[in-house]
Design a protein around this motif. Structure first.
Motif, PDB file in Angstrom:
ATOM      1  N   MET A   1      63.307  34.395  50.867  1.00  0.00           N
ATOM      2  CA  MET A   1      62.237  35.133  50.181  1.00  0.00           C
ATOM      3  C   MET A   1      60.887  34.550  50.599  1.00  0.00           C
ATOM      4  N   SER A   2      59.990  35.406  51.222  1.00  0.00           N
ATOM      5  CA  SER A   2      58.708  34.889  51.699  1.00  0.00           C
ATOM      6  C   SER A   2      57.743  34.723  50.530  1.00  0.00           C
ATOM      7  N   LYS A   3      56.757  33.893  50.785  1.00  0.00           N
ATOM      8  CA  LYS A   3      55.746  33.678  49.756  1.00  0.00           C
ATOM      9  C   LYS A   3      54.738  34.836  49.790  1.00  0.00           C
ATOM     10  N   THR A   4      54.127  35.142  48.676  1.00  0.00           N
ATOM     11  CA  THR A   4      53.157  36.240  48.608  1.00  0.00           C
ATOM     12  C   THR A   4      51.971  35.868  47.717  1.00  0.00           C
ATOM     13  N   PHE A   5      50.887  36.572  47.966  1.00  0.00           N
ATOM     14  CA  PHE A   5      49.787  36.573  46.999  1.00  0.00           C
ATOM     15  C   PHE A   5      49.415  38.031  46.753  1.00  0.00           C
ATOM     16  N   THR A   6      48.576  38.263  45.778  1.00  0.00           N
ATOM     17  CA  THR A   6      48.231  39.632  45.421  1.00  0.00           C
ATOM     18  C   THR A   6      46.828  39.963  45.911  1.00  0.00           C
ATOM     19  N   MET A   7      46.711  41.085  46.606  1.00  0.00           N
ATOM     20  CA  MET A   7      45.376  41.559  47.019  1.00  0.00           C
ATOM     21  C   MET A   7      45.231  43.006  46.560  1.00  0.00           C
ATOM     22  N   ASP A   8      44.282  43.262  45.713  1.00  0.00           N
ATOM     23  CA  ASP A   8      44.068  44.601  45.162  1.00  0.00           C
ATOM     24  C   ASP A   8      45.392  45.205  44.672  1.00  0.00           C
ATOM     25  N   GLU A   9      46.133  44.404  43.921  1.00  0.00           N
ATOM     26  CA  GLU A   9      47.395  44.817  43.304  1.00  0.00           C
ATOM     27  C   GLU A   9      48.512  45.057  44.315  1.00  0.00           C
ATOM     28  N   ARG A  10      48.317  44.590  45.556  1.00  0.00           N
ATOM     29  CA  ARG A  10      49.383  44.716  46.557  1.00  0.00           C
ATOM     30  C   ARG A  10      49.875  43.314  46.908  1.00  0.00           C
ATOM     31  N   GLU A  11      51.191  43.179  47.051  1.00  0.00           N
ATOM     32  CA  GLU A  11      51.771  41.885  47.402  1.00  0.00           C
ATOM     33  C   GLU A  11      51.618  41.665  48.900  1.00  0.00           C
ATOM     34  N   ILE A  12      50.945  40.576  49.287  1.00  0.00           N
ATOM     35  CA  ILE A  12      50.738  40.271  50.697  1.00  0.00           C
ATOM     36  C   ILE A  12      51.611  39.070  51.060  1.00  0.00           C
ATOM     37  N   PRO A  13      52.561  39.224  51.965  1.00  0.00           N
ATOM     38  CA  PRO A  13      53.373  38.064  52.351  1.00  0.00           C
ATOM     39  C   PRO A  13      52.594  37.141  53.284  1.00  0.00           C
ATOM     40  N   PHE A  14      52.895  35.862  53.270  1.00  0.00           N
ATOM     41  CA  PHE A  14      52.226  34.942  54.188  1.00  0.00           C
ATOM     42  C   PHE A  14      53.159  33.785  54.523  1.00  0.00           C
ATOM     43  N   VAL A  15      52.824  33.098  55.598  1.00  0.00           N
ATOM     44  CA  VAL A  15      53.545  31.871  55.938  1.00  0.00           C
ATOM     45  C   VAL A  15      52.561  30.720  55.804  1.00  0.00           C
ATOM     46  N   GLU A  16      53.080  29.552  55.617  1.00  0.00           N
ATOM     47  CA  GLU A  16      52.235  28.362  55.437  1.00  0.00           C
ATOM     48  C   GLU A  16      51.278  28.224  56.616  1.00  0.00           C
ATOM     49  N   GLY A  17      50.047  27.917  56.324  1.00  0.00           N
ATOM     50  CA  GLY A  17      49.048  27.728  57.375  1.00  0.00           C
ATOM     51  C   GLY A  17      48.175  28.948  57.596  1.00  0.00           C
ATOM     52  N   GLN A  18      48.605  30.096  57.123  1.00  0.00           N
ATOM     53  CA  GLN A  18      47.781  31.303  57.281  1.00  0.00           C
ATOM     54  C   GLN A  18      46.649  31.302  56.260  1.00  0.00           C
ATOM     55  N   THR A  19      45.538  31.905  56.673  1.00  0.00           N
ATOM     56  CA  THR A  19      44.460  32.138  55.718  1.00  0.00           C
ATOM     57  C   THR A  19      44.713  33.461  55.007  1.00  0.00           C
ATOM     58  N   VAL A  20      43.966  33.679  53.958  1.00  0.00           N
ATOM     59  CA  VAL A  20      44.091  34.948  53.230  1.00  0.00           C
ATOM     60  C   VAL A  20      43.817  36.122  54.167  1.00  0.00           C
ATOM     61  N   MET A  21      42.770  35.977  55.017  1.00  0.00           N
ATOM     62  CA  MET A  21      42.443  37.075  55.929  1.00  0.00           C
ATOM     63  C   MET A  21      43.552  37.300  56.945  1.00  0.00           C
ATOM     64  N   GLN A  22      44.056  36.224  57.525  1.00  0.00           N
ATOM     65  CA  GLN A  22      45.113  36.376  58.529  1.00  0.00           C
ATOM     66  C   GLN A  22      46.341  37.067  57.934  1.00  0.00           C
ATOM     67  N   ALA A  23      46.706  36.654  56.724  1.00  0.00           N
ATOM     68  CA  ALA A  23      47.882  37.250  56.090  1.00  0.00           C
ATOM     69  C   ALA A  23      47.641  38.726  55.782  1.00  0.00           C
ATOM     70  N   ALA A  24      46.434  39.037  55.306  1.00  0.00           N
ATOM     71  CA  ALA A  24      46.116  40.425  54.971  1.00  0.00           C
ATOM     72  C   ALA A  24      46.122  41.301  56.225  1.00  0.00           C
ATOM     73  N   LEU A  25      45.453  40.846  57.280  1.00  0.00           N
ATOM     74  CA  LEU A  25      45.406  41.620  58.522  1.00  0.00           C
ATOM     75  C   LEU A  25      46.809  41.816  59.092  1.00  0.00           C
ATOM     76  N   ALA A  26      47.623  40.746  59.021  1.00  0.00           N
ATOM     77  CA  ALA A  26      48.985  40.845  59.552  1.00  0.00           C
ATOM     78  C   ALA A  26      49.806  41.867  58.771  1.00  0.00           C
ATOM     79  N   ASP A  27      49.449  42.073  57.525  1.00  0.00           N
ATOM     80  CA  ASP A  27      50.172  43.039  56.687  1.00  0.00           C
ATOM     81  C   ASP A  27      49.518  44.422  56.727  1.00  0.00           C
ATOM     82  N   GLY A  28      48.518  44.586  57.596  1.00  0.00           N
ATOM     83  CA  GLY A  28      47.887  45.898  57.757  1.00  0.00           C
ATOM     84  C   GLY A  28      46.783  46.185  56.762  1.00  0.00           C
ATOM     85  N   VAL A  29      46.298  45.146  56.086  1.00  0.00           N
ATOM     86  CA  VAL A  29      45.201  45.344  55.125  1.00  0.00           C
ATOM     87  C   VAL A  29      43.911  44.842  55.776  1.00  0.00           C
ATOM     88  N   TYR A  30      42.917  45.706  55.855  1.00  0.00           N
ATOM     89  CA  TYR A  30      41.673  45.339  56.521  1.00  0.00           C
ATOM     90  C   TYR A  30      40.752  44.570  55.596  1.00  0.00           C
TER      91      TYR A  30
END
Lengths: 234, 488
Positions: A1-30
């Protein structure tokens, strides 16, 4: 199970070392940004990527992603804040999009459209910044510099030449080149350097290129910056 | 009566003005000085806006110029775009463009000519001509034309739209595109784009012919007015193409005197400065060009459709040539100087532009992929083109670092500066002298100016030491002191 944070009520998955922006962009959120670039370390200078995390403002390009963060991104307040930051960048330099060859390929202009900058709002400073056309293949138009330091980082980290730096402080901060004369022609820069191609605005220009790309085929003619995959952005 | 340029009277005068002149491009005003009996002592067309393009283009890279300088104008930007490109072709050593580049540029330019002429005649001038110069002012506008002549207005709008589409497909945008670059163009046409334009062409030709018929009928209906209104005689100047044909994109300079005798011919664009100079006057931001050999007093001339159609020896497209012949026959083969004849010749040119667009669209070179050439770099270039309003000269010097060091623009409307002033003085003498100036009478002055289709925003480039003449008068109008500052 990957780790996530919430951005505008959407769950954004991330891996350790990523920034909030990197994780958001990787998930298709601009997340709007100017000084951030996937090939370079986070810089955090333009602040256009500012988000609100647990009620406080933070630059998403330097903020490490952590589980449980609650991030606001596309809110009216943040759009207004980002718009003002972009307006300030416009008025601090001399940005005349109608005659700029970077028009259509310029990240600042694209962000202006994205954030619906319809007026400059602030008083223009009209700084006096002569161009440096001393180099046979390249030209520097300092009028358009937004001090993102992408060229500084690229020249140092990728090209290994250390051609560019920022000098001065506050409103007097400006881009300089590494030569005794202060002229680009007397540096070791080459037209093929990454520092040349990484400029998000119209400062570092290849001579003679001008308007060779017709309207309709420029980077942001097809879609707004928010709809384009990060990898295709200049 | 005096020339009316500067009042010679010591009588008290009152100043009335049209500020600003309407239904023209840009900002200008007319001032009249009238004495107590209503006699006109001074009539001037002033250009009150200031642009400064010649100065702020200095220090910019040359490849930016064609895109930047076209911002002089929103109606004829293509003309500036192409004149600058032609000057910079010389700078980049592109002595011979590829057939594709040459024809795409020509297509862009003739599309520009068509849309600009349609705009001027149908939107700006037809209200005066259809309703009368002093008709009800609330109806004397394009909305009134739409109401009274819906089919004519629609055709005018569609003609302009077609020209704008030609520009969009060649330059990338309807206004302020980027298609022409030093040494060539950045795009050619696709087959689909070409076919789209070709499909619309039959209607365009028909509407253009109807336009000529309309303006001819207006002349025939009121010949005396059309041949005398605002009349003055002058030399005329334009480019002519191979064999002396009507030519808008490229050619050599020819000037005829008022009787039609050729005074100068075959002047290569690069040599324009040996033949044309500009005078600066204290009361206008617009300069006054003149033929050097004749001097400022006698060397001024007119440009634009009336000059071009009479300066050329023939028009190479059949429909427009037939109309040129008809125009000449209607005037007994004599040179025509009546300002209102500008409209007739403008519509002949509109028809010619439509025919040339048809020629070009049937040429497969338009779809080629050889777009740009270059050669030996030089430091200076001149580009001359026939813009809708007349001869347009762009001259640049570029240093070894590719930056512009000098820019001289002599814009179509600037060439017509003296001519427009002469026209309003003629109208002032004929219609206003001794009369109480009503709105309708004042519109007569504007009608004369509109005939030239001036673009005042394009034409204001006076820079540096402006001449100044200051006159102090007492309450009775008597001059009690004066001071002069020369521009030299």
């Amino acid at each position: 199970m990957s780790k996530t944070f919430t951005m505008d009520e959407r769950e954004i998955p991330f891996v350790e070392g990523q920034t909030v922006m990197q994780a958001a962009l990787a998930d298709g959120v601009y997340v709007p940004h100017l000084c951030a670039h996937p090939e370079f370390k986070p810089h955090g200078s333009c602040r256009v990527c500012t988000v609100k995390v647990n009620g406080r403002h933070a630059a998403s390009c330097t903020l490490a992603a952590r589980e449980g963060l609650v991030v606001e991104n596309q809110t009216a307040e943040l759009r207004e804040l980002r718009r003002e930051l972009v307006q300030l960048l416009f008025v601090e330099g001399n940005h005349f999009c109608p005659s700029c060859e970077k028009s259509g390929d310029c990240k600042l202009q694209a962000l202006g459209y994205e954030l619906e900058v319809k007026t400059l709002h602030f008083t223009q400073l009209f700084p006096d910044r002569p161009v440096d056309a001393s180099h046979p293949d390249l030209m520097l138009d300092f009028n358009r510099c937004i001090l993102c330091e992408l060229c500084v980082r690229a020249s140092a980290e990728v090209d290994g030449r250390h051609v560019f730096a920022l000098s001065g402080r506050g409103i007097d901060k400006h881009l300089i080149v590494n030569s005794e004369s202060g002229r680009l022609a007397d540096t070791s820069i080459a037209a093929t350097d990454t520092a040349v191609s990484v400029c998000p605005v119209g400062v570092i220009l290849k001579k003679g290129r001008g308007f060779r790309v017709p309207i309709g085929q420029r980077t942001y003619d097809a879609a707004p910056i928010s709809a384009m995959p990060e990898g295709k952005k200049p | 009566m005096t020339s009316l340029e500067t009042s010679q009277t010591d009588k008290p005068t009152r100043r009335i003005s049209i500020d600003q002149v309407s239904r023209v491009e840009g900002h200008g005003k007319v001032t009249l000085l009238l004495d107590d009996e209503g006699h006109v002592h001074q009539a001037r067309l002033h250009i009150v806006e200031f642009r400064g393009f010649e100065r702020f283009i200095q220090g910019r890279p040359y490849w930016e110029v064609p895109v930047m300088v076209q911002r002089l104008c929103g109606i004829c930007p293509v003309s500036h775009h192409l004149a600058a490109s032609k000057a910079l072709d010389v700078v980049v050593g592109a002595t011979q463009l590829t057939p594709t580049a040459e024809k795409v540029r020509r297509l862009m330019h003739y599309g520009q000519m068509l849309q600009s002429h349609a705009l001027h005649f149908f939107h700006l001038s037809s209200p005066d001509l259809l309703f009368g110069f002093d008709s009800e002012v609330s109806k004397r506008n394009v909305v009134g034309v739409v109401a009274a002549y819906p089919e004519l207005a629609t055709h005018g709008v569609l003609l302009r739209k077609f020209g704008q589409e030609v520009i969009r497909l060649t330059a990338g945008k309807r206004v302020h595109g980027t298609g022409s670059i030093p040494g060539g163009v950045n795009k050619s046409l696709t087959r689909a784009e070409r076919d789209e334009l070709l499909a619309a062409l039959p209607d365009v030709l028909q509407w253009a012919r109807e336009g000529v018929d309309l303006v001819k009928a207006l002349h025939q209906k009121n010949t005396a007015l059309y041949e005398s209104f605002g009349l003055f005689r002058s030399s005329l100047l334009s480019l002519v193409g191979p064999g002396g044909r009507l030519e808008f994109y490229d050619g050599v300079i020819r000037a005829r005197d008022a009787d039609g005798q050729v005074m100068v011919d075959g002047i290569e664009p690069k040599n324009y400065r040996q033949h044309i100079e500009e005078e600066v006057k204290s009361w206008s931001y617009m300069k006054f060009p003149y033929l050097t050999a004749l001097g400022p007093e006698r060397g001024w001339y007119k440009v634009g459709p009336l000059a071009r159609v009479q300066n050329c020896d023939f028009i190479h497209t059949p429909l427009a040539e037939a109309e040129r012949q008809a125009f000449r026959e209607a005037h007994g083969g004599q040179m025509v100087h009546a300002p209102l004849a500008y409209h007739w010749t403008r519509l002949i040119e509109l028809l010619h532009a439509a025919e040339v667009i048809g020629e070009l669209l049937r040429d497969d070179d338009l779809m080629g992929d050889a777009l740009v050439v270059s050669g030996e770099r030089v430091g200076e270039g001149v580009g001359i083109i026939e813009a809708p309003r007349g001869t347009l000269i762009h001259h640049y010097k570029v240093d070894s670092q590719d930056l512009v060091t000098m820019c001289n623009l002599i814009v179509s409307t600037t060439h017509n500066n003296q001519a427009m002033n002469e026209a309003i003085r003629s109208v002032a003498r004929e219609y206003l002298d001794g009369h109480e100036p009503t709105e309708g009478l004042m519109n007569h002055l504007e009608v004369a100016i509109r005939a030239f289709d001036p673009c005042l925003s394009c034409a204001t480039h006076a820079m540096g030491r402006m001449p100044l003449y200051v006159e102090v008068r007492d309450a009775s109008g008597a001059v009690v002191g004066s001071a002069t500052k020369s521009s030299r």
